[in-house]
Write an enzyme that holds these catalytic residues in place. Structure first.
Site, PDB file in Angstrom:
ATOM      1  N   HIS A 177     -12.408   2.776   8.711  1.00 26.39           N
ATOM      2  CA  HIS A 177     -11.757   1.751   7.888  1.00 26.39           C
ATOM      3  C   HIS A 177     -10.409   1.311   8.472  1.00 26.39           C
ATOM      4  O   HIS A 177     -10.003   0.161   8.307  1.00 26.39           O
ATOM      5  CB  HIS A 177     -11.577   2.270   6.454  1.00 26.39           C
ATOM      6  CG  HIS A 177     -11.382   1.165   5.470  1.00 26.39           C
ATOM      7  ND1 HIS A 177     -10.381   1.162   4.543  1.00 26.39           N
ATOM      8  CD2 HIS A 177     -12.068   0.013   5.262  1.00 26.39           C
ATOM      9  CE1 HIS A 177     -10.442   0.065   3.825  1.00 26.39           C
ATOM     10  NE2 HIS A 177     -11.458  -0.657   4.234  1.00 26.39           N
ATOM     11  N   PHE A 198       0.831  -1.207   0.000  1.00 27.48           N
ATOM     12  CA  PHE A 198       0.000   0.000   0.000  1.00 27.48           C
ATOM     13  C   PHE A 198       0.863   1.255   0.000  1.00 27.48           C
ATOM     14  O   PHE A 198       0.471   2.283  -0.553  1.00 27.48           O
ATOM     15  CB  PHE A 198      -0.922  -0.003   1.234  1.00 27.48           C
ATOM     16  CG  PHE A 198      -2.217   0.712   1.016  1.00 27.48           C
ATOM     17  CD1 PHE A 198      -2.406   1.994   1.514  1.00 27.48           C
ATOM     18  CD2 PHE A 198      -3.246   0.114   0.308  1.00 27.48           C
ATOM     19  CE1 PHE A 198      -3.596   2.672   1.323  1.00 27.48           C
ATOM     20  CE2 PHE A 198      -4.455   0.783   0.121  1.00 27.48           C
ATOM     21  CZ  PHE A 198      -4.620   2.059   0.619  1.00 27.48           C
ATOM     22  N   ARG A 205       9.421   2.187  12.612  1.00 27.41           N
ATOM     23  CA  ARG A 205       9.221   0.747  12.818  1.00 27.41           C
ATOM     24  C   ARG A 205       9.634  -0.084  11.621  1.00 27.41           C
ATOM     25  O   ARG A 205       9.967  -1.261  11.754  1.00 27.41           O
ATOM     26  CB  ARG A 205       7.761   0.486  13.208  1.00 27.41           C
ATOM     27  CG  ARG A 205       7.463   0.961  14.617  1.00 27.41           C
ATOM     28  CD  ARG A 205       6.021   1.329  14.850  1.00 27.41           C
ATOM     29  NE  ARG A 205       5.849   1.784  16.235  1.00 27.41           N
ATOM     30  CZ  ARG A 205       6.165   2.994  16.659  1.00 27.41           C
ATOM     31  NH1 ARG A 205       6.672   3.897  15.791  1.00 27.41           N
ATOM     32  NH2 ARG A 205       6.018   3.345  17.936  1.00 27.41           N
ATOM     33  N   VAL A 260      -0.600  -0.039   7.719  1.00 32.41           N
ATOM     34  CA  VAL A 260      -1.953   0.535   7.772  1.00 32.41           C
ATOM     35  C   VAL A 260      -1.843   1.839   8.550  1.00 32.41           C
ATOM     36  O   VAL A 260      -1.457   1.839   9.721  1.00 32.41           O
ATOM     37  CB  VAL A 260      -2.927  -0.426   8.469  1.00 32.41           C
ATOM     38  CG1 VAL A 260      -4.351   0.115   8.392  1.00 32.41           C
ATOM     39  CG2 VAL A 260      -2.848  -1.822   7.839  1.00 32.41           C
ATOM     40  N   ILE A 261      -2.144   2.950   7.873  1.00 31.66           N
ATOM     41  CA  ILE A 261      -2.044   4.272   8.510  1.00 31.66           C
ATOM     42  C   ILE A 261      -3.447   4.838   8.659  1.00 31.66           C
ATOM     43  O   ILE A 261      -4.226   4.861   7.706  1.00 31.66           O
ATOM     44  CB  ILE A 261      -1.174   5.227   7.673  1.00 31.66           C
ATOM     45  CG1 ILE A 261       0.253   4.662   7.540  1.00 31.66           C
ATOM     46  CG2 ILE A 261      -1.139   6.621   8.318  1.00 31.66           C
ATOM     47  CD1 ILE A 261       1.186   5.524   6.679  1.00 31.66           C
TER      48      ILE A 261
HETATM   49  N1  LIG Z   1      -5.948   1.959   3.945  1.00 32.31           N
HETATM   50  C1  LIG Z   1      -5.097   0.881   3.850  1.00 32.31           C
HETATM   51  C2  LIG Z   1      -5.476  -0.287   3.205  1.00 32.31           C
HETATM   52  N2  LIG Z   1      -6.705  -0.390   2.638  1.00 32.31           N
HETATM   53  C3  LIG Z   1      -7.020  -1.361   1.604  1.00 32.31           C
HETATM   54  C4  LIG Z   1      -7.476  -2.700   2.182  1.00 32.31           C
HETATM   55  O1  LIG Z   1      -6.411  -3.406   2.787  1.00 32.31           O
HETATM   56  C5  LIG Z   1      -8.030  -3.573   1.047  1.00 32.31           C
HETATM   57  O2  LIG Z   1      -7.010  -3.772   0.070  1.00 32.31           O
HETATM   58  C6  LIG Z   1      -9.232  -2.935   0.391  1.00 32.31           C
HETATM   59  O3  LIG Z   1     -10.209  -2.644   1.380  1.00 32.31           O
HETATM   60  C7  LIG Z   1      -9.852  -3.841  -0.685  1.00 32.31           C
HETATM   61  O4  LIG Z   1     -10.220  -5.071  -0.126  1.00 32.31           O
HETATM   62  N3  LIG Z   1      -4.627  -1.347   3.138  1.00 32.31           N
HETATM   63  C8  LIG Z   1      -3.364  -1.269   3.702  1.00 32.31           C
HETATM   64  O5  LIG Z   1      -2.588  -2.246   3.634  1.00 32.31           O
HETATM   65  N4  LIG Z   1      -2.976  -0.116   4.337  1.00 32.31           N
HETATM   66  C9  LIG Z   1      -3.802   0.965   4.428  1.00 32.31           C
HETATM   67  O6  LIG Z   1      -3.408   2.003   5.023  1.00 32.31           O
HETATM   68  C1  LIG Z   2      -6.478   2.552   6.883  1.00 29.84           C
HETATM   69  C2  LIG Z   2      -7.301   3.055   5.784  1.00 29.84           C
HETATM   70  O1  LIG Z   2      -8.143   2.365   5.238  1.00 29.84           O
HETATM   71  C3  LIG Z   2      -7.174   4.495   5.455  1.00 29.84           C
HETATM   72  O2  LIG Z   2      -6.007   4.698   4.655  1.00 29.84           O
HETATM   73  C4  LIG Z   2      -8.378   4.956   4.664  1.00 29.84           C
HETATM   74  O3  LIG Z   2      -8.420   6.344   4.805  1.00 29.84           O
HETATM   75  P1  LIG Z   2      -9.854   7.011   5.136  1.00 29.84           P
HETATM   76  O4  LIG Z   2     -10.296   6.416   6.457  1.00 29.84           O
HETATM   77  O5  LIG Z   2      -9.571   8.498   5.239  1.00 29.84           O
HETATM   78  O6  LIG Z   2     -10.772   6.631   3.999  1.00 29.84           O
END
Ligand SMILES: Nc1c(NC[C@H](O)[C@H](O)[C@H](O)CO)[nH]c(=O)[nH]c1=O
Ligand SMILES: CC(=O)[C@@H](O)COP(=O)(O)O
Length: 139
Positions: free
Chosen positions: A74, A11, A112, A67-68
């Site tokens: 989400h 990502f 990290r 994942v941020i």
């Molecule tokens: N927001 C982040 C995501 N979002 C995408 C989901 O993991 C997934 O690919 C999508 O919902 C389709 O199924 N993934 C990350 O690895 N890091 C993020 O910050």
């Molecule tokens: C962790 C996530 O899914 C994030 O990047 C999505 O951002 P948002 O919550 O502003 O749609």
């Protein structure tokens, strides 16, 4: 020699490269081989590991990703469900190290991901190898 599959959720390109460096260094230092597959995001990591495990070609797995937190819930879904899926696979007997970072911002991720700092990639690799050794002990 064990063969390790690294499943990376790509990502954030630059953060993943740092994590991968830590994983590969740890696996090679332990004398094992590795290969890497890429999925879109952390939510796809557990399924990719499950698919790969069916092949019987891998002794252990390392999950990688970042994942941020954004503006919505989400973040919790992606963080918690990817972790839950990986945990379920470990309870099915797979040796997996979870190197998916769940952080508030990029600065926390960088600290990290870097091998020279907290080296969470190397940490996940060592966890996977430790669980593989444990499974072999109980075999
Ligand atoms: N927001 C982040 C995501 N979002 C995408 C989901 O993991 C997934 O690919 C999508 O919902 C389709 O199924 N993934 C990350 O690895 N890091 C993020 O910050
Ligand atoms: C962790 C996530 O899914 C994030 O990047 C999505 O951002 P948002 O919550 O502003 O749609």
């Amino acid at each position: 020699m064990a063969h390790i599959l690294i499943v990376e959720a790509r990502f954030y390109e630059h953060l993943n490269d740092l994590l991968l460096d830590g994983v590969r260094s740890a696996v090679e230092a332990a004398g094992h081989s590795h290969e890497t597959v890429t999925v879109p995001g952390a939510l796809e990591v557990p399924a990719a590991i499950a698919m790969a495990a069916e092949s019987g070609r891998y002794d252990a797995f390392v999950a990688l990703g970042v994942v941020i937190r954004g503006e919505t819930y989400h973040f919790e879904v992606v963080s918690n469900e990817s972790a839950r899926g990986i945990m379920a696979l470990t309870l099915d007997g797979l040796a997996i190290g979870n190197g998916i970072l769940t952080v508030e911002n990029e600065a926390q991720a960088l600290a990290r991901a870097r091998k020279t700092e907290k080296d969470k990639g190397g940490e996940a690799a060592k966890a996977a190898l430790a669980m593989l050794a444990l499974r072999e002990r109980f075999a």
